[in-house]
Enzyme design. Structure first.
Site, mmCIF file in Angstrom:
data_model
loop_
_atom_site.group_PDB
_atom_site.id
_atom_site.type_symbol
_atom_site.label_atom_id
_atom_site.label_comp_id
_atom_site.label_asym_id
_atom_site.label_seq_id
_atom_site.Cartn_x
_atom_site.Cartn_y
_atom_site.Cartn_z
ATOM 1 N N HIS A 121 -0.175 -5.825 -4.379
ATOM 2 C CA HIS A 121 0.312 -4.634 -5.090
ATOM 3 C C HIS A 121 0.703 -5.073 -6.507
ATOM 4 O O HIS A 121 1.133 -6.215 -6.699
ATOM 5 C CB HIS A 121 1.548 -4.139 -4.313
ATOM 6 C CG HIS A 121 2.145 -2.857 -4.780
ATOM 7 N ND1 HIS A 121 2.920 -2.762 -5.915
ATOM 8 C CD2 HIS A 121 2.116 -1.611 -4.245
ATOM 9 C CE1 HIS A 121 3.345 -1.515 -6.055
ATOM 10 N NE2 HIS A 121 2.865 -0.792 -5.054
ATOM 11 N N ASP A 198 6.253 -10.463 -0.082
ATOM 12 C CA ASP A 198 6.412 -9.037 -0.336
ATOM 13 C C ASP A 198 6.444 -8.356 1.037
ATOM 14 O O ASP A 198 5.413 -8.236 1.704
ATOM 15 C CB ASP A 198 5.235 -8.545 -1.187
ATOM 16 C CG ASP A 198 5.280 -7.036 -1.418
ATOM 17 O OD1 ASP A 198 6.062 -6.347 -0.741
ATOM 18 O OD2 ASP A 198 4.514 -6.556 -2.275
ATOM 19 N N GLN A 201 5.737 -3.529 3.120
ATOM 20 C CA GLN A 201 5.034 -2.823 4.204
ATOM 21 C C GLN A 201 5.235 -3.491 5.560
ATOM 22 O O GLN A 201 4.716 -2.986 6.561
ATOM 23 C CB GLN A 201 3.526 -2.741 3.900
ATOM 24 C CG GLN A 201 3.180 -1.974 2.639
ATOM 25 C CD GLN A 201 3.529 -0.489 2.713
ATOM 26 O OE1 GLN A 201 3.816 0.054 3.776
ATOM 27 N NE2 GLN A 201 3.533 0.165 1.569
ATOM 28 N N LYS A 224 11.193 2.918 2.134
ATOM 29 C CA LYS A 224 10.022 2.869 3.023
ATOM 30 C C LYS A 224 10.433 2.644 4.475
ATOM 31 O O LYS A 224 9.588 2.529 5.355
ATOM 32 C CB LYS A 224 9.073 1.753 2.574
ATOM 33 C CG LYS A 224 8.414 1.996 1.217
ATOM 34 C CD LYS A 224 7.424 0.904 0.913
ATOM 35 C CE LYS A 224 7.032 0.832 -0.548
ATOM 36 N NZ LYS A 224 6.088 1.872 -0.947
ATOM 37 N N CYS A 362 -1.657 1.317 -6.582
ATOM 38 C CA CYS A 362 -1.045 0.205 -7.328
ATOM 39 C C CYS A 362 -1.718 -1.122 -7.001
ATOM 40 O O CYS A 362 -1.042 -2.150 -6.834
ATOM 41 C CB CYS A 362 0.458 0.117 -7.056
ATOM 42 S SG CYS A 362 1.350 1.559 -7.578
HETATM 43 C C1 LIG Z 1 2.963 -3.927 -0.710
HETATM 44 C C2 LIG Z 1 3.915 -3.269 -1.665
HETATM 45 N N1 LIG Z 1 4.601 -4.032 -2.530
HETATM 46 C C3 LIG Z 1 5.472 -3.508 -3.400
HETATM 47 C C4 LIG Z 1 5.695 -2.154 -3.453
HETATM 48 C C5 LIG Z 1 6.664 -1.613 -4.454
HETATM 49 O O1 LIG Z 1 7.764 -1.030 -3.820
HETATM 50 P P1 LIG Z 1 8.845 -0.218 -4.679
HETATM 51 O O2 LIG Z 1 8.089 0.810 -5.461
HETATM 52 O O3 LIG Z 1 9.747 0.384 -3.650
HETATM 53 O O4 LIG Z 1 9.547 -1.205 -5.569
HETATM 54 C C6 LIG Z 1 4.993 -1.317 -2.591
HETATM 55 C C7 LIG Z 1 5.155 0.156 -2.673
HETATM 56 O O5 LIG Z 1 4.241 0.918 -2.490
HETATM 57 C C8 LIG Z 1 4.085 -1.890 -1.670
HETATM 58 O O6 LIG Z 1 3.383 -1.133 -0.812
#
Ligand SMILES: Cc1ncc(COP(=O)(O)O)c(C=O)c1O
Length: 408
Positions: A121, A198, A201, A224, A362
């Site tokens: 992401h 990360d 998910q 989430k 993203c």
């Molecule tokens: C794999 C992953 N990393 C990072 C993020 C970023 O999360 P946040 O927007 O809550 O900071 C997301 C959000 O969609 C994600 O799916």
């Protein structure tokens, strides 16, 4: 687990959208909130609200207890060694940026390498790209297999003694791939590098044990995992957090302040400058209580069953292309319907009350790797049912018919 009962805990799911019962299939972007979390926020503001850590009055103590109680819940949820290794942030993005700026940059120089995968992401890509740019270090990528998985042999080939940090998602928000973090951590450590996971998910959907994974840092977002927006977590190993510099300076995070010098509090407080996200943390604590009641193994089981069922149903529709591995995967299915633009697919589905996501998610480099500009994505959580998947599949057949001229 009685899914009808679970659904009743989520007031938002009872409504109609465009005259049809809401089918919410966008939890990977943001989950819905159970009444219990909404009540916890209401109760906090109506009974305990005050600033934390400074007041000697009763409300100040209540607010501090609620905030620190939430930290303890997070620590136990991910099996952190201690509460002090849990830093409250605004979300995954902020957590990862804190590591990039406060931990990595001061240790990085020309000749050093950062390793990430091609499925990351943007939040787990740009902070490292920026760190490499500013310091003259090199960013290297672990390639993907055709099914969207990574091979440990490729990790072994890319991670070297020049690697300072490996950053990887535990579950891909596009492909659903579940990465072998424990094995990647072992490779990183063998080369003296740290590993940042990360967990955006993974933490909401499966049991995650930071000690078992042996990760140095883990980032995730409250919104989430049934919690409010604006609250997230950075977990770190004690030594890593003690060595990490704060990136925000001001009230609450200091020990002493002189005219030209200051010193910081111990972890985690040196990273929580200013009034923290107190209500958000309380809401996240309530979300964790809720998830633990059902058990993360069961939550993961629901995701797994729904994903398997959705893959079967969607694969049976001619012209639907599904991306990512066919075996074990996270609770989402990313797809395209012939040459119909995913935004058009999502718009038609919305007219039937079905919420899915469309776009690049993203992950623009990953879209390029897939050879598409964007995709549609349906993602599941414990309040979804097979009926939701059936509604999606039927609506996709109608979407196909509607755009019939655009297929092939
Ligand atoms: C794999 C992953 N990393 C990072 C993020 C970023 O999360 P946040 O927007 O809550 O900071 C997301 C959000 O969609 C994600 O799916």
């Amino acid at each position: 687990m009685d899914r009808a009962l679970i659904r009743r805990d989520f007031p938002i799911l009872g409504q109609k959208i465009n005259g049809k019962p809401l089918v919410y299939l966008d939890s990977a972007a943001s989950s819905q909130k159970p009444q219990r979390v909404l009540d916890a926020l209401q109760r906090y503001y109506s009974e305990s609200n005050a600033n934390v850590h400074r007041g000697v009055h009763t409300l100040g103590s209540r607010a501090t207890d609620a905030y620190e109680g939430a930290r303890a819940k997070v620590a136990s949820f991910i099996h952190s060694g201690s509460d002090s290794q849990i830093i409250f942030t605004r979300g995954t993005t902020e957590s990862l940026n804190m590591v990039a700026q406060g931990y990595l940059r001061p240790r990085l120089g020309p000749g050093d390498e950062i390793v990430i995968s091609e499925m990351e992401h943007h939040s787990n890509l740009i902070p490292w790209q920026q760190a490499a740019k500013v310091t003259g270090a090199t960013l290297r990528y672990i390639p993907l297999q055709p099914d969207g998985t990574i091979r440990l042999a490729d990790v072994e080939a890319v991670v070297t003694d020049r690697t300072r940090l490996v950053a990887m998602t535990q579950v891909s928000n596009v492909l659903g791939t579940i990465n072998p973090i424990k094995e990647v951590a072992a490779i990183a450590h063998r080369h003296g590098a740290v590993i940042v996971v990360d967990g955006a998910q993974s933490v909401p959907h499966m049991p995650v044990d930071v000690q078992d994974l042996d990760c140095d840092f883990l980032a995730f977002s409250g919104h989430k995992m049934l919690g409010p927006t604006g609250i997230g977590v950075l977990y770190g190993k004690r030594a890593a957090l003690e060595a990490m510099e704060p990136v925000q300076f001001g009230g609450e995070m200091i020990d002493t302040v002189e005219l030209f010098e200051s010193t910081w509090k111990e972890i985690p407080y040196k990273f929580e400058g200013g009034t923290p996200i107190i209500a958000g943390a309380v809401g996240l604590g309530a979300a964790i209580d809720y998830l633990r009641e059902y058990g993360m193994d069961n939550v993961h089981g629901i995701d797994r069953d729904l994903t398997r069922y959705a893959m079967e149903r969607l694969a049976a529709i001619e012209d639907v292309v599904i991306y990512g591995p066919t075996g074990e995967r996270g609770g989402l299915v990313t797809f395209n319907v012939g040459s119909v633009h995913p935004h058009d697919v999502a718009t038609v589905l919305d007219s039937e009350g079905i919420a899915i996501r469309a776009g690049h998610h993203c992950a623009q480099p990953l879209m390029r790797w897939l050879g598409v500009g964007s995709t549609a994505r349906a993602s599941f959580y414990l309040y979804n049912t097979e009926d939701d998947v059936d509604a999606l599949a039927s609506a996709l057949v109608r979407t196909k018919e509607f755009f019939g001229h655009a297929i092939r």
